[in-house]
Write an enzyme that holds these catalytic residues in place. Sequence first.
Site, PDB file in Angstrom:
ATOM      1  N   GLU A 266      48.302  33.435  37.407  1.00  0.00           N
ATOM      2  CA  GLU A 266      47.834  33.079  38.745  1.00  0.00           C
ATOM      3  C   GLU A 266      46.327  33.262  38.701  1.00  0.00           C
ATOM      4  O   GLU A 266      45.838  34.375  38.617  1.00  0.00           O
ATOM      5  CB  GLU A 266      48.512  33.974  39.778  1.00  0.00           C
ATOM      6  CG  GLU A 266      48.489  33.391  41.156  1.00  0.00           C
ATOM      7  CD  GLU A 266      47.316  33.890  41.942  1.00  0.00           C
ATOM      8  OE1 GLU A 266      46.246  33.222  41.874  1.00  0.00           O
ATOM      9  OE2 GLU A 266      47.454  34.920  42.606  1.00  0.00           O
ATOM     10  N   CYS A 300      41.782  34.571  45.864  1.00  0.00           N
ATOM     11  CA  CYS A 300      41.906  33.432  44.945  1.00  0.00           C
ATOM     12  C   CYS A 300      42.164  32.130  45.685  1.00  0.00           C
ATOM     13  O   CYS A 300      41.741  31.071  45.259  1.00  0.00           O
ATOM     14  CB  CYS A 300      43.003  33.702  43.924  1.00  0.00           C
ATOM     15  SG  CYS A 300      44.517  34.288  44.677  1.00  0.00           S
ATOM     16  N   GLU A 397      34.180  28.761  41.512  1.00  0.00           N
ATOM     17  CA  GLU A 397      34.716  29.790  42.401  1.00  0.00           C
ATOM     18  C   GLU A 397      33.659  30.871  42.603  1.00  0.00           C
ATOM     19  O   GLU A 397      33.225  31.500  41.640  1.00  0.00           O
ATOM     20  CB  GLU A 397      35.973  30.395  41.767  1.00  0.00           C
ATOM     21  CG  GLU A 397      36.627  31.438  42.618  1.00  0.00           C
ATOM     22  CD  GLU A 397      37.904  32.007  41.999  1.00  0.00           C
ATOM     23  OE1 GLU A 397      37.896  32.303  40.795  1.00  0.00           O
ATOM     24  OE2 GLU A 397      38.895  32.150  42.726  1.00  0.00           O
TER      25      GLU A 397
HETATM   26  P1  NAI Z   1      39.309  39.468  35.281  1.00  0.00           P
HETATM   27  O1  NAI Z   1      40.136  38.267  35.110  1.00  0.00           O
HETATM   28  O2  NAI Z   1      38.388  39.875  34.208  1.00  0.00           O
HETATM   29  O3  NAI Z   1      40.248  40.732  35.548  1.00  0.00           O
HETATM   30  C1  NAI Z   1      41.584  40.679  35.981  1.00  0.00           C
HETATM   31  C2  NAI Z   1      42.408  41.705  35.213  1.00  0.00           C
HETATM   32  O4  NAI Z   1      42.464  41.342  33.840  1.00  0.00           O
HETATM   33  C3  NAI Z   1      41.856  43.107  35.230  1.00  0.00           C
HETATM   34  O5  NAI Z   1      42.920  44.022  35.314  1.00  0.00           O
HETATM   35  C4  NAI Z   1      41.149  43.227  33.880  1.00  0.00           C
HETATM   36  O6  NAI Z   1      41.035  44.537  33.432  1.00  0.00           O
HETATM   37  C5  NAI Z   1      42.064  42.434  33.010  1.00  0.00           C
HETATM   38  N1  NAI Z   1      41.443  41.889  31.801  1.00  0.00           N
HETATM   39  C6  NAI Z   1      40.142  41.571  31.577  1.00  0.00           C
HETATM   40  N2  NAI Z   1      39.991  41.077  30.344  1.00  0.00           N
HETATM   41  C7  NAI Z   1      41.195  41.052  29.761  1.00  0.00           C
HETATM   42  C8  NAI Z   1      41.699  40.623  28.499  1.00  0.00           C
HETATM   43  N3  NAI Z   1      40.897  40.117  27.574  1.00  0.00           N
HETATM   44  N4  NAI Z   1      43.010  40.746  28.263  1.00  0.00           N
HETATM   45  C9  NAI Z   1      43.849  41.237  29.194  1.00  0.00           C
HETATM   46  N5  NAI Z   1      43.446  41.660  30.402  1.00  0.00           N
HETATM   47  C10 NAI Z   1      42.137  41.567  30.688  1.00  0.00           C
HETATM   48  O7  NAI Z   1      38.523  39.325  36.620  1.00  0.00           O
HETATM   49  P2  NAI Z   1      37.191  40.115  37.033  1.00  0.00           P
HETATM   50  O8  NAI Z   1      36.264  40.289  35.885  1.00  0.00           O
HETATM   51  O9  NAI Z   1      37.618  41.338  37.686  1.00  0.00           O
HETATM   52  O10 NAI Z   1      36.541  39.091  38.027  1.00  0.00           O
HETATM   53  C11 NAI Z   1      35.765  38.021  37.540  1.00  0.00           C
HETATM   54  C12 NAI Z   1      35.968  36.795  38.358  1.00  0.00           C
HETATM   55  O11 NAI Z   1      37.321  36.391  38.293  1.00  0.00           O
HETATM   56  C13 NAI Z   1      35.706  36.944  39.835  1.00  0.00           C
HETATM   57  O12 NAI Z   1      34.380  36.775  40.121  1.00  0.00           O
HETATM   58  C14 NAI Z   1      36.566  35.863  40.406  1.00  0.00           C
HETATM   59  O13 NAI Z   1      35.883  34.648  40.374  1.00  0.00           O
HETATM   60  C15 NAI Z   1      37.746  35.806  39.500  1.00  0.00           C
HETATM   61  N6  NAI Z   1      38.905  36.553  39.983  1.00  0.00           N
HETATM   62  C16 NAI Z   1      39.957  35.851  40.442  1.00  0.00           C
HETATM   63  C17 NAI Z   1      41.045  36.515  40.931  1.00  0.00           C
HETATM   64  C18 NAI Z   1      42.211  35.806  41.467  1.00  0.00           C
HETATM   65  O14 NAI Z   1      43.005  36.395  42.169  1.00  0.00           O
HETATM   66  N7  NAI Z   1      42.402  34.561  41.148  1.00  0.00           N
HETATM   67  C19 NAI Z   1      41.097  37.965  41.020  1.00  0.00           C
HETATM   68  C20 NAI Z   1      39.953  38.618  40.434  1.00  0.00           C
HETATM   69  C21 NAI Z   1      38.915  37.912  39.970  1.00  0.00           C
END
Ligand code: NAI
Length: 777
Positions: A266, A300, A397
């Site tokens: 998602e 999101c 985004e």
């Molecule tokens: P992210 O996608 O890096 O983090 C989400 C989760 O994935 C966290 O628990 C993180 O620790 C984990 N994660 C990070 N790298 C990983 C890897 N290589 N393998 C497995 N797990 C990993 O999102 P982040 O850095 O917190 O936010 C960056 C951007 O992502 C935001 O600015 C936003 O644009 C977007 N975002 C979108 C979301 C949504 O619900 N669609 C939620 C959060 C962020």
Amino acid sequence: MASVPEIFQTMAYGPAPEGVGPVNEWLERHGRRFGLFIGGAWTEGGSDGFETLNPATGKPLARLTQATVAEVDRAVRAARKAQPAWWALGGHGRARHLYAIARQVQKHSRFFAVLESLDNGKPIRESRDIDVPLVARHFYHHAGWAQLMEQALPDRVPVGVIGQIIPWNFPLLMLAWKIAPALAMGNTVVLKPAEFTSLTALRFAGLCQEIGLPPGVVNIVTGDGRAGEALVAHPDVDKIAFTGSTEVGRIIRAATAGSGKRLSLELGGKSPFIVFSDSDLDSVVEGVVDAIWFNQGQVCCAGSRILVQEGVSDRLVAKLKQRMEALRVGDPLDKAVDMGAIIAPVQLEKIQDLVRRGEEEGAKLWQPSWSCPREGWFFPPTLLTEVSPAATVAQVEIFGPVVVLMTFRTPGEAVELANNTRYGLAASLWTENINLALDVAPQLKAGTVWINCTNVFDAASGFGGYRESGFGREGGREGLREYVVWAGQRGSGAAGLAVRRKGGKAVGGKVRKAAKGVAIHALPPIDRTPKLYIGGKQVRPDAGYSLPVLDATGKQIGEVGQGNRKDIRNAVEAAHKAAPGWARATAHNRAQVLYYLAENLAARAEEFSHRLTGFQDAASAEREVALTIERIYTYAAWADKYDGLVHHTPYRNVTLAMPEPIGVLGVVAPDDWPLLGFVSTVLPPFAMGTTGAINIVTGLPDELARALASHDDVDGVWYFGSAEISAEVERLSAGNMKRTWVDLGRSRDWADPCRAAGEEFLEQAIQVKNIWIPYGE
Ligand code: NAI
């Protein structure tokens, strides 16, 4: 005696902010340090820890543990150990536990709300009235699914051990969305919360202990992406469920490719918020507030692109500015605050950079006249107008309280603008004309469409994306499918799939007599090389090469064109042209076409059996044709019966869960049953309305599979072949996040209707769109 106005003026008010006492007490009790929750017990907490901060003050709340690879491994092993007993407990037993969790969340709802607002910075009004009630609702609803599993999903079994990785924007709610359905269906989980917001997950771990959840059923490991990576890479995890950025989703897709792990993603969005000129503009303004200033826009499915019909644009902008001026940004624990703090400095900088970029590219910025608090990380509600559809801020985004506004003239233009994005998570549309609403909703490429409402969620409704917003659904009956497999397919043993086709020995050379008694083979054959079939025409392969077709003894019995990447490109183009027309055909129409196909195959049964003779003996060739006719009947039957659902979401809505065709699907048909295998894989999507025109490209399957998987205009690929190419298909699909379905080299008995036909195939051929429609009082 004081008059009423005097009483009002002199009345002492209690403190407006929600009390932090109980939360502080809890943090202190843990020495503001937390280990990991593995196998029902807490670890000490390693030295390699990190602080979790309060975004409204920038001050630390507690010290958390960075889980190591070894600790993640321990958590997975605990989950594995607990899984058989958790499944054996039965639906009722699991329902009792999920119900207990729901009750416990309700009993501690204020605690959870305050802790969430402290750790995440979201206003207490939201954590208290939206997040936490939805968490309880999710566990109640899925307690019900646990109870009903044996009746409602009789042929399904749990996937096994689930690795779940969640983001920071709805920490406890995303936990509930992940854990509730997984547990209901008999799986056990290892969940990794986001590094910025782990506290409510840790409190939830305590809650699991309190209600006596068997050790190992829920394990919580904290840490940054490295801990997530370890979970994704762990060989004993059966499925990864991820919510977060598209970028990390893509990494996970590539990392799990070929591993046999199931995956749901998602991801991000750039959801349109469409305002038609006949809509009620005051409601629209409140809608925009909920769409983009809910959770500071860190949502999101935030309605981050307002598309407004030209005639009412100026009026809407004026009303919006007035409303924005009245919004309050500040202490998240203040009940009167509309918007809280941004999660972290890195996110604040990202928002600032993108807004700057927007202005550089010509957008006009408007922000209210008041300023945000200086302490902590805040960003004001922001409106960008005069934005061109190709501008960065219209495409990327932002994940902050920033909305862009563009205009359109006709509904067709609105649809085009709305779909002009790589994403497809949600859309909101506003009009007083129900005909217009229900005409536009199906044309929007998004997993959820809200009509005259926005950002409403419920456990009974599926939620998830199209295109680069990911795949899989959370919530609703459709969400359960992510956490079950068909009985017999569980694990890599895949007992049910391993039934190899028996017999199939070629006799070959059997010659039919022509009517006048002349053996057909007495004359040199008139060459009949089948061409490719693209766009309804027979075409020669681009490269001008042919491939021999060998019978079971290795003798050449014919030739087919060797299609290449360019032929695939032409076929995809033709499929795109045909897709809209076919998707509009009624289910009844599709059933009719399929019956017609069966009728024609029956009329030519002898010819087809003859063609198959050479790969097998005459009797099995005849059987294959008979089975194929029956299979076509199956899908003709399903075409008008694989319906959507009406979810009874508890608002003034009903929610239509509509199965929608995936779009253009590439199918690499299996080799071992030339006719039955082809029909079994091509017809289910056809029956569901995915691409009307079937285009056929012959050639080397692995090469064509690669071409399909890396084509950005293909929305999904099914591959029934080797494990190696299955993995490659999954890896290459990360480019545009297309859905994939691969058999990982396991063989399937295509003659067995339980393994090679029916709902498993239909499910893979559709995606569910949830349309929320106001209904009743
Ligand atoms: P992210 O996608 O890096 O983090 C989400 C989760 O994935 C966290 O628990 C993180 O620790 C984990 N994660 C990070 N790298 C990983 C890897 N290589 N393998 C497995 N797990 C990993 O999102 P982040 O850095 O917190 O936010 C960056 C951007 O992502 C935001 O600015 C936003 O644009 C977007 N975002 C979108 C979301 C949504 O619900 N669609 C939620 C959060 C962020």
